[in-house]
Design a protein around this motif. Structure first.
Motif, PDB file in Angstrom:
ATOM      1  N   SER A 515      12.698  60.674  21.359  1.00 25.81           N
ATOM      2  CA  SER A 515      11.378  61.283  21.567  1.00 25.81           C
ATOM      3  C   SER A 515      11.377  62.729  21.085  1.00 25.81           C
ATOM      4  CB  SER A 515      10.996  61.235  23.048  1.00 25.81           C
ATOM      5  OG  SER A 515      10.825  59.919  23.495  1.00 25.81           O
ATOM      6  N   GLY A 516      12.428  63.459  21.415  1.00 27.77           N
ATOM      7  CA  GLY A 516      12.523  64.837  20.951  1.00 27.77           C
ATOM      8  C   GLY A 516      12.665  64.920  19.448  1.00 27.77           C
ATOM      9  N   GLY A 517      13.392  63.982  18.859  1.00 28.46           N
ATOM     10  CA  GLY A 517      13.550  63.968  17.410  1.00 28.46           C
ATOM     11  C   GLY A 517      12.237  63.739  16.685  1.00 28.46           C
ATOM     12  N   LEU A 518      11.379  62.867  17.238  1.00 32.42           N
ATOM     13  CA  LEU A 518      10.068  62.661  16.627  1.00 32.42           C
ATOM     14  C   LEU A 518       9.226  63.931  16.704  1.00 32.42           C
ATOM     15  CD1 LEU A 518       9.328  59.041  17.867  1.00 32.42           C
ATOM     16  CD2 LEU A 518       9.715  59.770  15.513  1.00 32.42           C
ATOM     17  N   GLY A 519       9.407  64.701  17.782  1.00 30.59           N
ATOM     18  CA  GLY A 519       8.727  65.990  17.851  1.00 30.59           C
ATOM     19  C   GLY A 519       9.222  66.939  16.774  1.00 30.59           C
ATOM     20  N   GLU A 520      10.544  66.988  16.573  1.00 28.09           N
ATOM     21  CA  GLU A 520      11.090  67.841  15.518  1.00 28.09           C
ATOM     22  C   GLU A 520      10.570  67.400  14.148  1.00 28.09           C
ATOM     23  OE1 GLU A 520      12.818  70.541  15.984  1.00 28.09           O
ATOM     24  OE2 GLU A 520      12.984  70.267  18.161  1.00 28.09           O
ATOM     25  N   ASP A 522       7.693  66.011  13.596  1.00 31.02           N
ATOM     26  CA  ASP A 522       6.298  66.428  13.529  1.00 31.02           C
ATOM     27  C   ASP A 522       6.175  67.927  13.299  1.00 31.02           C
ATOM     28  OD1 ASP A 522       3.723  65.471  13.495  1.00 31.02           O
ATOM     29  OD2 ASP A 522       3.340  65.915  15.594  1.00 31.02           O
ATOM     30  N   MET A 523       7.186  68.692  13.719  1.00 32.31           N
ATOM     31  CA  MET A 523       7.184  70.136  13.494  1.00 32.31           C
ATOM     32  C   MET A 523       7.832  70.509  12.160  1.00 32.31           C
ATOM     33  SD  MET A 523       7.932  71.671  17.325  1.00 32.31           S
ATOM     34  CE  MET A 523       8.761  70.271  18.078  1.00 32.31           C
ATOM     35  N   ASP A 524       7.998  69.495  11.308  1.00 33.01           N
ATOM     36  CA  ASP A 524       8.549  69.690   9.962  1.00 33.01           C
ATOM     37  C   ASP A 524       9.983  70.215  10.020  1.00 33.01           C
ATOM     38  OD1 ASP A 524       8.409  69.411   7.228  1.00 33.01           O
ATOM     39  OD2 ASP A 524       7.697  71.454   6.892  1.00 33.01           O
ATOM     40  N   CYS A 525      10.759  69.637  10.915  1.00 37.08           N
ATOM     41  CA  CYS A 525      12.193  69.946  11.010  1.00 37.08           C
ATOM     42  C   CYS A 525      12.982  68.641  10.862  1.00 37.08           C
ATOM     43  CB  CYS A 525      12.516  70.621  12.337  1.00 37.08           C
ATOM     44  SG  CYS A 525      11.696  72.196  12.584  1.00 37.08           S
ATOM     45  N   PRO A 526      12.909  67.996   9.682  1.00 45.41           N
ATOM     46  CA  PRO A 526      13.543  66.679   9.543  1.00 45.41           C
ATOM     47  C   PRO A 526      15.057  66.725   9.668  1.00 45.41           C
ATOM     48  CG  PRO A 526      12.750  67.481   7.412  1.00 45.41           C
ATOM     49  CD  PRO A 526      12.204  68.401   8.452  1.00 45.41           C
ATOM     50  N   GLU A 527      15.673  67.845   9.290  1.00 46.71           N
ATOM     51  CA  GLU A 527      17.134  67.925   9.427  1.00 46.71           C
ATOM     52  C   GLU A 527      17.546  67.816  10.889  1.00 46.71           C
ATOM     53  OE1 GLU A 527      15.257  70.204   7.977  1.00 46.71           O
ATOM     54  OE2 GLU A 527      15.897  70.479   5.875  1.00 46.71           O
ATOM     55  N   GLN A 528      16.878  68.593  11.761  1.00 48.03           N
ATOM     56  CA  GLN A 528      17.191  68.538  13.182  1.00 48.03           C
ATOM     57  C   GLN A 528      16.863  67.169  13.751  1.00 48.03           C
ATOM     58  OE1 GLN A 528      18.820  70.456  15.108  1.00 48.03           O
ATOM     59  NE2 GLN A 528      18.401  69.434  17.053  1.00 48.03           N
ATOM     60  N   ALA A 529      15.750  66.587  13.314  1.00 46.69           N
ATOM     61  CA  ALA A 529      15.380  65.257  13.788  1.00 46.69           C
ATOM     62  C   ALA A 529      16.463  64.243  13.434  1.00 46.69           C
ATOM     63  CB  ALA A 529      14.036  64.842  13.181  1.00 46.69           C
ATOM     64  N   VAL A 531      19.643  64.724  12.925  1.00 49.81           N
ATOM     65  CA  VAL A 531      20.819  64.930  13.778  1.00 49.81           C
ATOM     66  C   VAL A 531      20.628  64.235  15.119  1.00 49.81           C
ATOM     67  CG1 VAL A 531      22.112  66.672  15.069  1.00 49.81           C
ATOM     68  CG2 VAL A 531      21.540  67.079  12.676  1.00 49.81           C
ATOM     69  N   MET A 532      19.445  64.376  15.695  1.00 46.53           N
ATOM     70  CA  MET A 532      19.186  63.774  16.999  1.00 46.53           C
ATOM     71  C   MET A 532      19.159  62.250  16.910  1.00 46.53           C
ATOM     72  SD  MET A 532      16.300  66.558  18.185  1.00 46.53           S
ATOM     73  CE  MET A 532      16.073  66.000  19.880  1.00 46.53           C
ATOM     74  N   PHE A 533      18.514  61.725  15.863  1.00 46.90           N
ATOM     75  CA  PHE A 533      18.466  60.272  15.699  1.00 46.90           C
ATOM     76  C   PHE A 533      19.866  59.688  15.504  1.00 46.90           C
ATOM     77  CE2 PHE A 533      14.026  60.956  13.700  1.00 46.90           C
ATOM     78  CZ  PHE A 533      13.434  60.948  14.946  1.00 46.90           C
ATOM     79  N   ARG A 535      22.707  60.965  16.538  1.00 50.95           N
ATOM     80  CA  ARG A 535      23.452  61.012  17.794  1.00 50.95           C
ATOM     81  C   ARG A 535      23.052  59.842  18.691  1.00 50.95           C
ATOM     82  NH1 ARG A 535      23.210  65.588  22.639  1.00 50.95           N
ATOM     83  NH2 ARG A 535      24.321  64.280  24.143  1.00 50.95           N
ATOM     84  N   ALA A 536      21.755  59.535  18.728  1.00 49.91           N
ATOM     85  CA  ALA A 536      21.304  58.396  19.524  1.00 49.91           C
ATOM     86  C   ALA A 536      21.889  57.095  18.981  1.00 49.91           C
ATOM     87  CB  ALA A 536      19.779  58.334  19.531  1.00 49.91           C
ATOM     88  N   ALA A 537      21.914  56.964  17.656  1.00 48.30           N
ATOM     89  CA  ALA A 537      22.470  55.744  17.053  1.00 48.30           C
ATOM     90  C   ALA A 537      23.937  55.573  17.438  1.00 48.30           C
ATOM     91  CB  ALA A 537      22.322  55.813  15.534  1.00 48.30           C
ATOM     92  N   ASP A 538      24.708  56.649  17.397  1.00 47.84           N
ATOM     93  CA  ASP A 538      26.118  56.570  17.787  1.00 47.84           C
ATOM     94  C   ASP A 538      26.257  56.142  19.245  1.00 47.84           C
ATOM     95  OD1 ASP A 538      26.836  57.363  15.270  1.00 47.84           O
ATOM     96  OD2 ASP A 538      27.146  59.473  15.804  1.00 47.84           O
ATOM     97  N   SER A 539      25.386  56.672  20.098  1.00 43.63           N
ATOM     98  CA  SER A 539      25.440  56.322  21.516  1.00 43.63           C
ATOM     99  C   SER A 539      25.139  54.843  21.724  1.00 43.63           C
ATOM    100  CB  SER A 539      24.447  57.175  22.305  1.00 43.63           C
ATOM    101  OG  SER A 539      24.436  56.793  23.660  1.00 43.63           O
ATOM    102  N   PHE A 540      24.123  54.348  21.032  1.00 40.29           N
ATOM    103  CA  PHE A 540      23.787  52.929  21.165  1.00 40.29           C
ATOM    104  C   PHE A 540      24.948  52.046  20.702  1.00 40.29           C
ATOM    105  CE2 PHE A 540      19.153  54.269  20.862  1.00 40.29           C
ATOM    106  CZ  PHE A 540      18.862  53.948  22.178  1.00 40.29           C
ATOM    107  N   LEU A 541      25.616  52.463  19.635  1.00 41.59           N
ATOM    108  CA  LEU A 541      26.766  51.689  19.157  1.00 41.59           C
ATOM    109  C   LEU A 541      27.880  51.660  20.203  1.00 41.59           C
ATOM    110  CD1 LEU A 541      27.177  52.633  15.378  1.00 41.59           C
ATOM    111  CD2 LEU A 541      26.574  50.404  16.350  1.00 41.59           C
ATOM    112  N   ARG A 542      28.145  52.833  20.813  1.00 41.52           N
ATOM    113  CA  ARG A 542      29.218  52.899  21.814  1.00 41.52           C
ATOM    114  C   ARG A 542      28.929  52.016  23.021  1.00 41.52           C
ATOM    115  NH1 ARG A 542      28.719  58.366  21.107  1.00 41.52           N
ATOM    116  NH2 ARG A 542      27.832  58.566  23.212  1.00 41.52           N
TER     117      ARG A 542
END
Length: 738
Positions: A515-520, A522-529, A531-533, A535-542
């Protein structure tokens, strides 16, 4: 359930509700209703804002008002903006003096009046200037998506908008000169600042600073007389003078003492004088700038409360926000608090903060709130204080969750904890999911309560209830998505992430990241988004959550698309479209296929775009997702345009337009209109094309500004059509967009 799904690409739709101004205690004042003078309208632009609190009559301050007006007259003659700061002790009447002055000059400033409480004494700390500038820009007619995310850009736009506008600005309860400077308008505007602190730094900016001392004895006696209005002051003049002396000339103290006497018409003024004198040695617990007599008056007012009202008074002091409604008081008390609220209001311990959704709202004066907190510390156990704070938090969480259900039924809600007690309904409207009227009421409630929701979120971890923090951030998702409160979006999810990590809840961590990544994004910060996505993907894999991981493919694809990497984006969208239906989420798979079609369209692969868009549309329609179904229809229509199949293009675009208009989805509506204009051009109907382009230009300018790339593209298309003279007056006169 692990993972979640949003309306992935809808990062631009906005709705904006009314601004609500808080009430404030004005020492030494009396409210009366007065018709506002009719101001000359601006030549262009929206209706001027008129945000100042009500007009007032003050006691013993004519010299100060004259001084302020003299400063304005000099500044006007010299061609400078007017900046004045009024400082003094809390409760001395700073706001009253500033308002008395500003209301007298209103006829000379048709550009409107802006008001902001800067919250120097707020429990949450002073208000960020960027938030206030954003609010001012919206009041001046700037659409929410057009408000820049960066403070410097906001200030530049604010100064541009006020350069040729005669405007009054009031900045109440400022903390520092640095907090004020970004909020100063340009041009021949007037700014009044109030603060408990002297602000000599504003002198550097051309400001005139006056410091209010407590009222003189005779002015304070006049205030006491008007408060009582029963002749006792004339009958007991010496006692009246002794009483106002004990109040140290502070209007707040005089009014509280007067209110107590007014409620006891058979008591002489001597009774109150004796009581205040006896209280002096018992007030050290609330030592505010040495104003012992003020604390005595508050203690006496408190001691006269019935037990239930006194209990509510103490517990409401724990409320972390600036204002609250009756349902919050009900939640705090655990029962109907209406009678106790009336008692507190009548005793001048609560201030009327206006209405929201037809319900009364209240707030404490800063000194009174501190007194309530001190009484809570003294008379309530740590367990009861903690329980009351939890009831406040759970109240906001439960009602934010209800709003979320009404606004965005497609958003999968994770488990929520509303505490052991019954949930108090905030009363922002009845309705079912998908009901547009109920959804609008719920959005308005979320927006109005946003300061309180954020205040609760900030104290959740320190209060030992971190789960409340991330759950509240999650419940605010529909507000962030639709009304674009970017700063709060970012802060809420950062704090929510910390709270989820403290809980050790990996599913909640992933929700905050996506959710926070989608906000980033939307704020035109795709690099930060990204990174967050990731990290979530790694967590789901674990954790072995294959569905959650598949959803992140879609999010990561969006980030790569924004980064200008269409090949990587298409690969991720393709994987998501294949995996998500197999994992049990056909709707998310359809959204991935929609995104795949969007990439194909951008590459000119029209057959692929039609195939994927129509496949996505069919699944989304089956899932009841009206908004994204319409977007898929429009995307298919634009793809058919590329193939030169104008009838199919028009059918898809018209279907999209019919669905999108009632949703106020301006950006997507404008895109559909642009497609219909191209259809009309292809059929040799330039008149129809112009009408579509002009409407699209209005919508693009509203959501992205007249200088946006979308608006400029439409403007270029209009220019390419040439002049209107000689156009066919029959075939072209139909309404291509209707």
């Amino acid at each position: 359930m692990l993972g979640h799904e949003h309306s992935d690409n809808d990062l631009s739709g906005t709705v904006h509700g009314p601004a609500i101004q808080s009430g404030k205690v004005y020492g030494g004042i009396h409210f009366h209703t007065e018709a506002a003078p009719e101001a000359a309208p601006e030549a262009r632009g929206p209706k001027p804002p008129w945000q100042l609190p009500p007009s007032i009559r003050i006691t013993g301050r004519s010299a100060e008002v004259s001084t302020l007006e003299g400063h304005r007259a000099r500044a006007t003659r010299e061609g400078h903006p007017t900046l004045a700061a009024v400082s003094g002790l809390g409760g001395v009447g700073k706001t009253a003096v500033a308002l008395a002055w500003l209301h007298t000059i209103r006829p000379h400033f048709p550009g409107g009046q802006l008001y902001a409480d800067l919250g120097a004494q707020s429990p949450g700390g002073p208000v960020d200037p960027g938030e206030v500038v954003g609010r001012f820009l919206r009041a001046l007619g700037v659409p929410i998506p057009q408000v820049p995310p960066v403070l410097a850009e906001r200030v530049a736009l604010y100064r541009s908008l006020t350069a040729d506008r005669r405007l009054v600005v009031m900045l109440d309860d400022a903390a520092t000169a640095a907090q004020v400077r970004p909020l100063l308008p340009a041009g021949q505007c007037v700014t009044a600042v109030t603060s408990r602190r002297r602000l000599p730094g504003l002198s550097v900016d051309g400001g005139h600073v006056i410091h209010l001392e407590p009222l003189g004895r005779e002015a304070a006696v006049e205030l006491l007389d008007s408060t009582l209005a029963d002749g006792r002051v004339a009958e007991q003049p010496e006692e009246a003078r002794a009483l106002v002396d004990l109040c140290a000339g502070l209007p707040l103290a005089v009014r509280i003492a007067g209110a107590r006497l007014a409620a006891r018409p058979r008591h002489g003024i001597t009774t109150m004088v004796r009581a205040l004198t006896e209280e002096h040695d018992r007030l050290e617990a609330l030592a505010i700038d040495g104003d012992h007599d003020v604390r005595a008056a508050l203690d006496l007012s408190y001691q006269g409360l019935p037990a239930g009202a006194a209990h509510l008074y103490r517990l409401l002091g724990l409320h972390p926000g600036r204002e609250f409604g009756g349902p919050v008081a009900d939640a705090v008390l655990g029962s109907d608090a209406a009678d106790a609220l009336d008692v507190l209001y009548d005793a001048s311990l609560l201030i009327d903060a206006g209405q929201a959704a037809g319900a009364e709202r209240y707030r404490f004066h800063d000194l009174v709130r501190l007194h309530a907190l001190a009484q809570a510390d003294r008379h309530e156990s740590p367990e009861e204080r903690a329980a009351a704070l939890r009831r406040i938090g759970y109240h906001y969480l439960a009602n934010a969750t209800r709003a979320e259900e009404l606004i965005d039924p497609q958003h999968r809600t994770m488990a929520r904890d509303f505490g052991p007690g019954p949930v108090v309904d905030a009363g922002f409207g009845d309705g079912r999911a998908g009901d547009e009227e109920a959804a609008d009421a719920a959005l308005d409630w979320l927006e109005h309560e946003l300061p309180n929701l954020m205040a609760v979120l900030r104290i959740a971890r320190p209060a030992g209830i971190p789960a409340l923090g991330w759950q509240l951030a999650d419940a605010m998702w529909p507000l962030f998505l639709r009304r674009k409160f970017y700063e709060e979006w970012r802060e809420a999810h950062r704090e929510g992430l910390l709270a989820a990590e403290e809980c050790g809840d990996e599913a909640a961590v992933c929700r905050m990241l996506t959710s926070g990544g989608l906000g980033e994004l939307d704020m035109d910060c795709p690099e930060q988004a990204l990174v967050m996505f990731e990290r979530a993907a790694d967590s789901f894999l674990r954790t072995g959550d294959t569905l959650g991981h598949a959803r992140t493919l879609n999010y990561r694809g969006l980030a790569h698309q924004r980064l200008g990497e269409p090949d990587r984006a298409a690969g991720l969208f393709g994987r998501a479209a294949a995996e998500l239906p197999d994992r049990g989420d056909r709707r998310a798979g359809a959204l991935a296929r929609f995104n795949l079609a969007d990439v194909a369209l951008s590459r000119g692969l029209y057959e692929e775009a039609v195939r994927d868009a129509e496949a996505a549309r069919d699944v989304l329609r089956e899932a009841g997702d009206t908004y994204n179904t319409a977007r898929a229809d429009a995307l298919a229509g634009r793809a058919y345009l590329g193939l030169g199949r104008l009838d199919l293009a028009e059918a898809g675009l018209r279907a999209a337009l019919d669905a999108l208009r009632p949703m106020s989805a301006d950006h997507e509506t404008a895109r559909a209109l642009g497609g219909l204009a191209l259809v009309s051009e292809g059929r040799g109907q330039p008149g129809l094309a112009r009408r579509c382009y002009r409407e699209a230009l209005v919508l693009y300018s509203a959501v992205g500004g007249p200088g946006s790339a979308d608006a400029q593209e439409v403007r270029d298309r209009l220019g390419a059509l040439g002049p209107e003279a000689g156009e066919n007056g029959t075939a072209d006169d139909g309404d291509a967009a209707g």
